[in-house]
Design an enzyme around this catalytic site. Structure first.
Site, PDB file in Angstrom:
ATOM      1  N   HIS A   1      -0.703  -2.656   6.206  1.00  0.00           N
ATOM      2  CA  HIS A   1       0.298  -1.579   6.174  1.00  0.00           C
ATOM      3  C   HIS A   1       1.518  -1.895   7.026  1.00  0.00           C
ATOM      4  O   HIS A   1       2.417  -1.063   7.156  1.00  0.00           O
ATOM      5  CB  HIS A   1      -0.288  -0.218   6.585  1.00  0.00           C
TER       6      HIS A   1
ATOM      7  N   HIS B   1      -2.706  -4.643   2.762  1.00  0.00           N
ATOM      8  CA  HIS B   1      -3.813  -4.108   3.543  1.00  0.00           C
ATOM      9  C   HIS B   1      -3.467  -3.703   4.972  1.00  0.00           C
ATOM     10  O   HIS B   1      -3.931  -2.672   5.431  1.00  0.00           O
ATOM     11  CB  HIS B   1      -5.027  -5.051   3.572  1.00  0.00           C
TER      12      HIS B   1
ATOM     13  N   ASN C   1     -10.000  -2.681  -0.530  1.00  0.00           N
ATOM     14  CA  ASN C   1     -11.271  -2.103  -0.096  1.00  0.00           C
ATOM     15  C   ASN C   1     -11.369  -0.590  -0.326  1.00  0.00           C
ATOM     16  O   ASN C   1     -12.464  -0.057  -0.472  1.00  0.00           O
ATOM     17  CB  ASN C   1     -11.507  -2.418   1.380  1.00  0.00           C
ATOM     18  N   HIS C   2     -10.213   0.116  -0.370  1.00  0.00           N
ATOM     19  CA  HIS C   2     -10.256   1.583  -0.536  1.00  0.00           C
ATOM     20  C   HIS C   2     -10.295   2.036  -1.994  1.00  0.00           C
ATOM     21  O   HIS C   2     -10.266   3.239  -2.262  1.00  0.00           O
ATOM     22  CB  HIS C   2      -9.063   2.234   0.158  1.00  0.00           C
TER      23      HIS C   2
ATOM     24  N   GLU D   1      -4.357   1.402  -3.404  1.00  0.00           N
ATOM     25  CA  GLU D   1      -5.653   1.723  -2.789  1.00  0.00           C
ATOM     26  C   GLU D   1      -5.611   2.962  -1.887  1.00  0.00           C
ATOM     27  O   GLU D   1      -6.644   3.556  -1.622  1.00  0.00           O
ATOM     28  CB  GLU D   1      -6.208   0.521  -2.017  1.00  0.00           C
ATOM     29  N   ASN D   2      -4.413   3.357  -1.406  1.00  0.00           N
ATOM     30  CA  ASN D   2      -4.297   4.548  -0.546  1.00  0.00           C
ATOM     31  C   ASN D   2      -3.412   5.623  -1.180  1.00  0.00           C
ATOM     32  O   ASN D   2      -2.872   6.483  -0.483  1.00  0.00           O
ATOM     33  CB  ASN D   2      -3.698   4.177   0.815  1.00  0.00           C
TER      34      ASN D   2
ATOM     35  N   ASP E   1       0.834  -1.207   0.000  1.00  0.00           N
ATOM     36  CA  ASP E   1       0.000   0.000   0.000  1.00  0.00           C
ATOM     37  C   ASP E   1       0.875   1.265   0.000  1.00  0.00           C
ATOM     38  O   ASP E   1       1.676   1.478   0.900  1.00  0.00           O
ATOM     39  CB  ASP E   1      -0.914   0.025   1.231  1.00  0.00           C
TER      40      ASP E   1
ATOM     41  N   HIS F   1      -5.287  -9.225  -0.553  1.00  0.00           N
ATOM     42  CA  HIS F   1      -5.508  -8.039   0.278  1.00  0.00           C
ATOM     43  C   HIS F   1      -6.401  -8.429   1.448  1.00  0.00           C
ATOM     44  O   HIS F   1      -7.608  -8.634   1.281  1.00  0.00           O
ATOM     45  CB  HIS F   1      -6.178  -6.969  -0.593  1.00  0.00           C
TER      46      HIS F   1
HETATM   47 FE   FE2 Z   1      -4.355   0.027   2.632  1.00  0.00          FE
HETATM   48 FE   FE2 Z   2      -7.119  -2.185   2.450  1.00  0.00          FE
END
Ligand code: FE2
Ligand code: FE2
Length: 265
Positions: free
Chosen positions: A175, A173, A65-66, A37-38, A8, A148
């Site tokens: 981090h 996911h 998910n993000h 995703e981030n 991420d 993830h």
């Molecule tokens: Fe993330």
């Molecule tokens: Fe995530």
């Protein structure tokens, strides 16, 4: 063939860490995979950041998910090099896997999301993998999976389930990087979590005081990316045999980069 796998990317500090590492190690890898995703302000990805990552040479972007946090992602979610978890329902826009080619070598990337402590509405990722594997393994033995997920147990179970079929299963996911990189018995490289790239003096990339306040009060908080501090770059370098698709080596990379070093970019 060497794959540099980056977990991420946390906002601008994460993008700068990625740029710093790739510019300073230009010939150390053949293919660059990044979980995005981030990547835009800590939440999702927008067009500008997508273009910026492309200009840095990112070959395939995975997510989680993000991915939906910035609404404009819907305008480019069908880009070939951008994946969202494959186990979303069929009607969801975008795609969860792709076949790619670099330097004359074909490879597949599959993006899956775990369900434990994350999203029980998704299709079982083990079953989704079986279905996609059937298709892509006819095209190439080199298959990389971004799993993830939150729970290390689910990640390990999946890694062992895919052993001998996937070339590498890497977790994203949480981090937080894990030091458990290993080549499993049937030749799959595995790590529970690659970890994020972003400001290291943070709570998983975000300003600590805001997250602490959430735990103190339970009240909704605005979360912002920590940008003041030095950054850390976390990644995995996996060498994969082009003929068999087996993982030859899997190595963890962790590089702390000071703000002064970043200024040299
Ligand atoms: Fe993330
Ligand atoms: Fe995530």
């Amino acid at each position: 063939m060497k794959f540099l796998i980056v977990g991420d990317i946390l906002g601008k500090p994460g993008r700068r860490a990625l740029k710093y590492y790739t510019v300073s190690h230009p010939n150390s890898f053949d293919v660059l995979l990044v979980n995005v995703e981030n990547s835009a302000g800590g939440f999702g990805i927008d067009r500008k950041v997508y273009e910026e990552l492309k200009s840095m040479g990112v070959d395939v972007m995975t997510s989680g998910n993000h991915i939906w946090d910035k609404k404009e992602v819907l305008e480019f979610i069908n880009s070939d090099d951008l994946l969202r978890p494959a186990n979303y329902p069929l009607s969801v826009p975008g795609k969860g896997y792709g076949l790619y080619e670099k330097r004359g070598v074909k490879f597949a990337v599959i993006n899956l999301m775990g369900r434990v402590f994350l999203d029980p509405h998704l299709e079982n990722p083990f079953h989704t993998f079986d279905r996609i594997y059937e298709e892509v393994s006819r095209q190439t033995p080199i298959i990389l999976v971004d799993f993830h997920a939150e729970a290390t147990s689910e990640k390990y179970a999946f890694g062992m389930y895919a052993d001998g079929r996937a070339s590498v299963v890497f977790g994203t996911h949480t981090h937080v990087p894990t030091a458990d990189q290993i080549i499993l018995r049937k030749g799959t490289g595995f790590v529970s979590d690659v970890g994020m790239s972003g400001c290291w003096y943070s709570v998983i990339g975000m300003k600590p005081e805001q997250i602490i306040n959430k735990f103190l009060t339970g009240m909704p908080q605005r979360y912002e990316v920590e940008e003041k501090e030095d950054v850390v770059f976390n990644a995995i370098l996996a060498d994969i045999d082009e003929n068999s698709g087996k993982c030859l080596s899997i190595q963890r990379i962790q590089k702390y980069i000071s703000r002064d070093e970043l200024k040299e970019l």
